[in-house]
Design a protein around this motif. Structure first.
Motif, mmCIF file in Angstrom:
data_model
loop_
_atom_site.group_PDB
_atom_site.id
_atom_site.type_symbol
_atom_site.label_atom_id
_atom_site.label_comp_id
_atom_site.label_asym_id
_atom_site.label_seq_id
_atom_site.Cartn_x
_atom_site.Cartn_y
_atom_site.Cartn_z
ATOM 1 N N ALA A 7 0.838 -1.177 0.147
ATOM 2 C CA ALA A 7 -0.012 -0.086 -0.081
ATOM 3 C C ALA A 7 0.773 1.313 0.035
ATOM 4 C CB ALA A 7 -0.917 0.042 1.205
ATOM 5 N N ASP A 8 2.086 1.150 0.165
ATOM 6 C CA ASP A 8 2.890 2.176 0.111
ATOM 7 C C ASP A 8 3.448 2.693 -1.380
ATOM 8 O OD1 ASP A 8 3.318 2.496 2.694
ATOM 9 O OD2 ASP A 8 5.120 1.278 3.181
ATOM 10 N N LEU A 9 3.018 1.631 -2.266
ATOM 11 C CA LEU A 9 3.413 1.918 -3.603
ATOM 12 C C LEU A 9 2.059 2.008 -4.531
ATOM 13 C CD1 LEU A 9 6.490 -0.546 -4.078
ATOM 14 C CD2 LEU A 9 6.346 1.981 -3.985
ATOM 15 N N THR A 10 0.938 1.518 -4.107
ATOM 16 C CA THR A 10 -0.092 1.385 -4.959
ATOM 17 C C THR A 10 -1.501 1.498 -4.213
ATOM 18 O OG1 THR A 10 -1.294 0.494 -6.814
ATOM 19 C CG2 THR A 10 -0.190 -1.082 -5.261
ATOM 20 N N LYS A 11 -2.406 2.109 -4.519
ATOM 21 C CA LYS A 11 -3.760 1.974 -3.629
ATOM 22 C C LYS A 11 -4.774 1.447 -5.163
ATOM 23 C CE LYS A 11 -2.871 4.186 0.101
ATOM 24 N NZ LYS A 11 -1.382 4.250 -0.193
ATOM 25 N N GLN A 12 -4.056 0.952 -6.196
ATOM 26 C CA GLN A 12 -4.944 0.778 -7.507
ATOM 27 C C GLN A 12 -4.380 -0.515 -8.169
ATOM 28 O OE1 GLN A 12 -5.318 4.007 -10.088
ATOM 29 N NE2 GLN A 12 -6.239 5.299 -8.561
ATOM 30 N N LEU A 13 -4.409 -1.584 -7.305
ATOM 31 C CA LEU A 13 -3.942 -2.922 -7.714
ATOM 32 C C LEU A 13 -4.882 -3.578 -8.452
ATOM 33 C CD1 LEU A 13 -1.013 -4.391 -7.732
ATOM 34 C CD2 LEU A 13 -2.243 -5.860 -5.738
ATOM 35 N N ASP A 14 -4.680 -3.993 -9.861
ATOM 36 C CA ASP A 14 -5.442 -4.498 -10.665
ATOM 37 C C ASP A 14 -5.291 -5.808 -11.321
ATOM 38 O OD1 ASP A 14 -7.912 -4.528 -12.199
ATOM 39 O OD2 ASP A 14 -7.572 -2.298 -12.814
ATOM 40 N N TRP A 15 -6.153 -6.566 -11.795
ATOM 41 C CA TRP A 15 -6.067 -7.841 -12.618
ATOM 42 C C TRP A 15 -6.245 -7.776 -14.093
ATOM 43 C CZ3 TRP A 15 -10.081 -6.601 -9.148
ATOM 44 C CH2 TRP A 15 -11.405 -6.231 -9.885
ATOM 45 N N ARG B 51 -2.212 0.797 -11.244
ATOM 46 C CA ARG B 51 -2.637 1.521 -12.134
ATOM 47 C C ARG B 51 -2.082 3.194 -11.788
ATOM 48 N NH1 ARG B 51 -4.288 -1.516 -16.232
ATOM 49 N NH2 ARG B 51 -5.892 -3.050 -15.671
ATOM 50 N N ASP B 52 -1.788 3.217 -10.659
ATOM 51 C CA ASP B 52 -1.318 4.495 -10.079
ATOM 52 C C ASP B 52 0.304 4.656 -9.869
ATOM 53 O OD1 ASP B 52 -1.157 2.519 -8.030
ATOM 54 O OD2 ASP B 52 -2.062 3.871 -6.529
ATOM 55 N N GLN B 53 0.846 3.646 -10.840
ATOM 56 C CA GLN B 53 2.276 3.739 -10.930
ATOM 57 C C GLN B 53 2.911 3.936 -12.479
ATOM 58 O OE1 GLN B 53 4.830 4.194 -9.091
ATOM 59 N NE2 GLN B 53 3.948 3.954 -7.012
ATOM 60 N N ARG B 54 1.881 4.305 -13.114
ATOM 61 C CA ARG B 54 2.292 4.481 -14.459
ATOM 62 C C ARG B 54 2.935 5.940 -14.655
ATOM 63 N NH1 ARG B 54 -2.503 5.264 -17.802
ATOM 64 N NH2 ARG B 54 -3.689 6.027 -15.749
ATOM 65 N N VAL C 243 -4.073 -12.469 -2.598
ATOM 66 C CA VAL C 243 -3.408 -11.303 -2.446
ATOM 67 C C VAL C 243 -3.087 -11.155 -0.920
ATOM 68 C CG1 VAL C 243 -3.507 -8.776 -2.847
ATOM 69 C CG2 VAL C 243 -4.560 -10.327 -4.260
ATOM 70 N N VAL C 244 -1.545 -10.679 -0.897
ATOM 71 C CA VAL C 244 -1.210 -10.568 0.632
ATOM 72 C C VAL C 244 -0.504 -9.251 0.751
ATOM 73 C CG1 VAL C 244 -0.498 -13.117 0.570
ATOM 74 C CG2 VAL C 244 1.156 -11.445 -0.052
ATOM 75 N N ASP C 245 -0.629 -8.679 2.089
ATOM 76 C CA ASP C 245 0.111 -7.431 2.509
ATOM 77 C C ASP C 245 1.550 -7.613 2.201
ATOM 78 O OD1 ASP C 245 0.898 -5.120 3.458
ATOM 79 O OD2 ASP C 245 -0.745 -4.971 5.051
#
Length: 304
Positions: A140-148, A184-187, A300-302
């Motif tokens: 969560a420090d790197l993304t809030k928008q993890l997608d499939w 998605r928020d790491q483009r 999916v894990v933390d």
């Protein structure tokens, strides 16, 4: 053949195997052990088998024809742990390769409205690969928008450089599944490498099905579920650029080598395209399914 890599008996050393199928009770055969018992040799891993060519495949098929339950090199599939079938030299991803996904990406991800006139390509590093049942890491420090993204994976069998579309199929070893996990928020200024390439962002497997067992890879149902709920549901016939075109386009300037993987693109139904958007969270289970290949499931894990 349904080829796979597995571990067993508490030993984390990967083994080359083949699934014998439901008619034999979902058994897995240790191909290296079968070869040793028959006084012949096979490579110790799937990448080696791919590189060894048709002669090695013929040997494997002959060995499997004489294997079955009760053979010392055969055991129930439920007793083993599957791993990613192989570690590709490179993974070539294809973006915006289904028309409906182009539309939802334009609406939610600021991509172009128009259909691309040639394949949109990006890369995922081999370190992104993870296997069936292995975790997708959510930081969560790197993304809030993890997608499939459920995608048909094409495994290259013979080197391909400047290959014409009509000749592309001879370079295909087989097919598998890739979940093109995306932050998605790491483009970054239109670049997708970090968005697509972080560790565990390429679940791959559960098997590689050799090309002879899938007569028409451009007519395969594919779907994806999150916690049992259907999110993607399409067919590979809806690709904007088919497999032969992709091989020809990529190989026009980049050599495709045995064991390389082309992730052929995602249909619509990604989390960013839902209303409201939905993204993966620790505790979720993602299941990507493709007809004739199977289901690739990953928790999916933390990761913090």
């Amino acid at each position: 053949m349904h080829l796979l890599t597995y571990c067993a008996d508490g030993d984390e050393s990967p083994r080359l195997g083949a699934r014998l199928g439901a008619r034999l009770g979902d058994q897995v055969a240790d191909l290296t052990a079968l070869a040793t018992a028959a006084g012949t040799r096979l490579p110790d891993d799937l990448l080696g088998l791919v590189r060894a060519g048709e002669a090695a495949l013929t040997t494997a098929r002959t060995l499997l024809a004489h294997a079955g339950p009760g053979h010392p090199a055969v055991r129930p599939l439920a007793e083993v742990s599957l791993r990613a079938p192989l570690r590709p030299g490179k993974i070539v991803g294809v973006g915006l390769n289904y028309v409906e996904h182009v539309a939802e990406s334009h609406r939610t991800l600021d991509t172009e409205r128009e259909l691309p006139d040639r394949p949109v390509l990006f890369s995922k590093p081999a370190t992104a690969v993870t296997g069936p049942g292995q975790p997708i890491r959510h930081n969560a420090d790197l993304t809030k928008q993890l997608d499939w993204e459920c995608e048909l994976a094409v495994v290259i069998g013979e080197p391909a450089f400047r290959v014409a579309e009509r000749d592309a199929w001879r370079h295909v070893f087989g097919y598998s599944i890739v979940n093109d996990v995306s932050a998605r928020d790491q483009r970054r200024s239109g670049q997708w490498f970090f968005s697509k390439g972080q560790d565990s962002y390429a679940p791959f497997g559960p098997v590689v099905v050799t090309a002879d067992e899938i007569p028409d890879p451009q007519d395969l149902d594919l779907s994806l579920r999150v916690n049992g709920e259907l999110r993607q549901d399409s067919n590979t016939r809806h690709m904007l650029f088919g497999i032969a075109r992709l091989i020809a386009d990529i190989s026009s300037g980049v050599t495709l080598e045995p064991g390389d993987v082309i992730a052929t693109g995602s249909p619509s139904g990604v989390g960013a395209g839902l209303v409201p958007p939905q993204f993966l969270q620790p505790g979720d289970l993602v299941e990507a399914t493709i007809e004739r290949i199977g289901t690739l499931a990953n928790p999916v894990v933390d990761a913090r």
